[in-house]
Write an enzyme that holds these catalytic residues in place. Structure first.
Site, mmCIF file in Angstrom:
data_model
loop_
_atom_site.group_PDB
_atom_site.id
_atom_site.type_symbol
_atom_site.label_atom_id
_atom_site.label_comp_id
_atom_site.label_asym_id
_atom_site.label_seq_id
_atom_site.Cartn_x
_atom_site.Cartn_y
_atom_site.Cartn_z
ATOM 1 N N LYS A 96 -9.675 2.802 6.210
ATOM 2 C CA LYS A 96 -8.411 2.110 6.527
ATOM 3 C C LYS A 96 -7.469 2.195 5.337
ATOM 4 O O LYS A 96 -6.287 2.508 5.459
ATOM 5 C CB LYS A 96 -8.692 0.644 6.878
ATOM 6 C CG LYS A 96 -7.462 -0.226 7.019
ATOM 7 C CD LYS A 96 -6.607 0.172 8.205
ATOM 8 C CE LYS A 96 -5.321 -0.601 8.247
ATOM 9 N NZ LYS A 96 -4.457 -0.199 9.366
ATOM 10 N N CYS A 144 1.774 -3.152 5.166
ATOM 11 C CA CYS A 144 0.582 -2.303 5.281
ATOM 12 C C CYS A 144 0.644 -1.173 4.261
ATOM 13 O O CYS A 144 -0.055 -1.175 3.266
ATOM 14 C CB CYS A 144 0.484 -1.732 6.689
ATOM 15 S SG CYS A 144 0.655 -2.994 7.923
HETATM 16 N N1 SAJ Z 1 8.728 5.559 5.483
HETATM 17 C C1 SAJ Z 1 9.498 6.431 4.705
HETATM 18 N N2 SAJ Z 1 9.449 7.776 4.962
HETATM 19 C C2 SAJ Z 1 8.662 8.283 5.965
HETATM 20 C C3 SAJ Z 1 7.884 7.389 6.743
HETATM 21 C C4 SAJ Z 1 7.929 6.027 6.493
HETATM 22 O O1 SAJ Z 1 10.228 6.018 3.806
HETATM 23 O O2 SAJ Z 1 8.673 9.500 6.168
HETATM 24 C C5 SAJ Z 1 8.777 4.106 5.212
HETATM 25 C C6 SAJ Z 1 9.301 3.300 6.390
HETATM 26 O O3 SAJ Z 1 10.718 3.248 6.369
HETATM 27 C C7 SAJ Z 1 8.677 1.932 6.108
HETATM 28 C C8 SAJ Z 1 7.338 2.282 5.468
HETATM 29 O O4 SAJ Z 1 7.451 3.629 5.024
HETATM 30 O O5 SAJ Z 1 9.460 1.209 5.165
HETATM 31 C C9 SAJ Z 1 6.136 2.134 6.411
HETATM 32 O O6 SAJ Z 1 6.505 2.604 7.685
HETATM 33 P P1 SAJ Z 1 5.427 3.394 8.599
HETATM 34 O O7 SAJ Z 1 6.059 3.689 9.883
HETATM 35 O O8 SAJ Z 1 4.902 4.522 7.839
HETATM 36 O O9 SAJ Z 1 4.192 2.384 8.734
HETATM 37 P P2 SAJ Z 1 3.878 0.955 9.404
HETATM 38 O O10 SAJ Z 1 3.707 0.025 8.265
HETATM 39 O O11 SAJ Z 1 4.800 0.550 10.500
HETATM 40 O O12 SAJ Z 1 2.446 1.286 10.086
HETATM 41 C C10 SAJ Z 1 1.429 1.877 9.271
HETATM 42 C C11 SAJ Z 1 0.758 2.956 10.098
HETATM 43 N N3 SAJ Z 1 -0.152 3.694 9.256
HETATM 44 C C12 SAJ Z 1 -0.014 5.053 9.162
HETATM 45 O O13 SAJ Z 1 0.896 5.656 9.723
HETATM 46 C C13 SAJ Z 1 -1.043 5.762 8.348
HETATM 47 C C14 SAJ Z 1 -0.024 2.312 11.235
HETATM 48 O O14 SAJ Z 1 -0.773 3.295 11.918
HETATM 49 C C15 SAJ Z 1 -0.976 1.273 10.660
HETATM 50 O O15 SAJ Z 1 -1.769 0.661 11.677
HETATM 51 C C16 SAJ Z 1 -0.158 0.207 9.970
HETATM 52 O O16 SAJ Z 1 0.531 0.849 8.864
HETATM 53 C C17 SAJ Z 1 -1.082 -0.871 9.491
HETATM 54 O O17 SAJ Z 1 -1.074 -1.950 10.149
HETATM 55 O O18 SAJ Z 1 -1.880 -0.617 8.595
#
Ligand code: SAJ
Length: 403
Positions: free
Chosen positions: A204, A258
């Protein structure tokens, strides 16, 4: 009502959807939460969190008598721990909620019961809880099924992903792994992958840490390209034309509870070894500071050039595009930092996914873009795509919305 099959401890954005899903599979679920308001809301067939399709799932499960909430647990045969694992001051993981939930059910446990932790936890937590249980109940030593099974659902798509995502099932022994697989296969359609508890806990953390590192690489590129006078969005688009390259998107920082948090579970346990993981956290945190500084210097340059204060549009407050969640949001941090240095400029703060905010006066995005001299795009909300921006405006694109 006959004895519930499942006790779910923690009815938050993972616990409640999971409880509703299990109840929909006709297993009686007794949900437990420390917040009596949450308990009453759920028993009234309503929900306290925003998640598509959850309201219907909870209402039907409560109405059918398969889901009941309370502030205390009762005897069951499967116990799920899905409570928060926040961070103490200096980035130390806090498993006190997991411990408290475990202690609450120890008196209820009997031979062959199944105990599962789903909360994101430092490696070794499941074994620690096993020792705690057996210390209090030596009569159960070796007779319980104990496992760690993390979730990986995306907020906003939870009800679908809970059913269809693969899951990693990590027992403290083979029998526990098998018992957990049998339990989850009753309501999960994704593949269930066997491993041990420590590997499942680390899996995780590694999933989210890998994403944080990938985002840090993209953010580092954006800093380099700003100096090299290269359009980072064009650069990444071209590099990703390579069949085996997939560079993620720079942003104004990494938000949410997360991706921005889970890497610290590894860094705090293995500080000497987790160099890239730790550095990625620093880079992603620094990016938000860098964006605030960029807005600040652009403001000052405008005033020097035009002999008057600029008006500034700050576009986006949410922690990621197209959601209304502002918790742990880098955009919100940047807006606060910029406003701390306000000096009689006019600010237009925009967040299309919320109506009002208790601190910020919000402006409609079209009006903000129309009136502002400087437009800083912080979050790539869909409303900001293809806006008609007159070319006498200064645009700071921190999230690739303009391209
Ligand atoms: N972000 C960027 N650039 C990107 C992708 C994301 O700057 O290319 C930023 C987003 O704007 C945001 C942050 O990263 O601020 C996180 O966004 P996210 O969409 O990557 O993640 P979460 O927090 O919504 O969900 C993640 C997911 N984990 C992965 O994609 C590996 C989800 O599957 C998990 O279940 C969740 O964390 C969790 O609960 O752990």
């Amino acid at each position: 009502m006959n004895q519930p099959k499942v006790v779910m401890i923690g009815l938050g954005y993972i616990g409640l959807p999971t409880a509703a899903l299990i109840a929909q599979s006709k297993m009686h679920v007794h949900g437990v939460d420390i917040n009596p308001v949450v308990v009453d809301t759920i028993n009234a067939g309503k929900i306290h969190i925003v998640e598509p399709e959850l309201d219907h799932a909870v209402a039907s499960a409560v109405k059918a008598g398969f889901l009941k909430a309370s502030t205390t647990p009762v005897e069951a045969s499967t116990y799920l721990i899905v409570v928060p694992t926040p961070f103490k001051a200096k980035n130390e993981p806090d498993i006190s909620f997991v411990e408290a939930a475990t202690k609450a059910i120890i008196p209820l446990l009997k031979e062959d019961d199944l105990y599962i932790i789903e909360s994101t936890s430092p490696v070794g937590t499941t074994e620690k809880m096993m020792q705690l249980i057996y210390h209090e109940r030596p009569d159960l030593k070796g007779k319980l099924n104990i496992a760690y099974c993390p979730e990986r659902v995306l907020p906003g798509n939870v009800m679908y992903e809970l059913v269809h995502n693969d899951r990693v099932i990590g027992g403290v022994n083979e029998r526990s792994t098998e018992k957990a697989i049998t339990f989850y296969s009753q309501f999960i359609k994704g593949d269930l992958h066997k491993t041990n508890a420590r590997t499942a806990e680390m899996c995780k953390l590694v999933e989210n840490s890998s994403r944080d590192v990938q985002i840090a690489f993209a953010n580092e590129l954006s800093l380099i390209c700003d100096k090299a006078d290269i359009n980072v969005w064009e650069l990444i688009k071209l590099a990703n034309k390579h069949p085996r390259v997939n560079i993620l998107q720079p942003g104004c920082g990494v938000g949410g509870h997360c991706i921005a948090v889970d890497p610290y579970f590894i860094v705090s346990e293995y500080p000497m070894e987790s160099k890239i993981i730790g550095k990625a956290r620093e880079i992603n945190n620094y990016k938000s500071f860098w964006c605030a500084e960029k807005i600040q210097s652009t403001k000052l340059q405008f005033e020097l050039k035009h002999g008057r204060k600029p008006s500034i549009a700050l576009m986006g407050l949410a922690f990621k595009p197209n959601i209304d969640d502002l918790r742990e949001s880098p955009a919100k941090y940047i807006v606060q930092k910029v406003l701390q240095n306000a000096n009689n400029e006019e600010y237009y703060i925009v967040e299309p996914n919320i109506e009002t905010h208790k601190v910020f006066k919000l402006t409609n995005y079209k009006e903000a873009v129309e009136k502002a001299d400087i437009i800083a795009f912080l979050v790539a909300h869909k409303e900001f795509k293809n806006l008609d921006i007159s070319n006498n405006k200064i645009v700071l694109d921190f999230c690739g919305i303009v391209q």
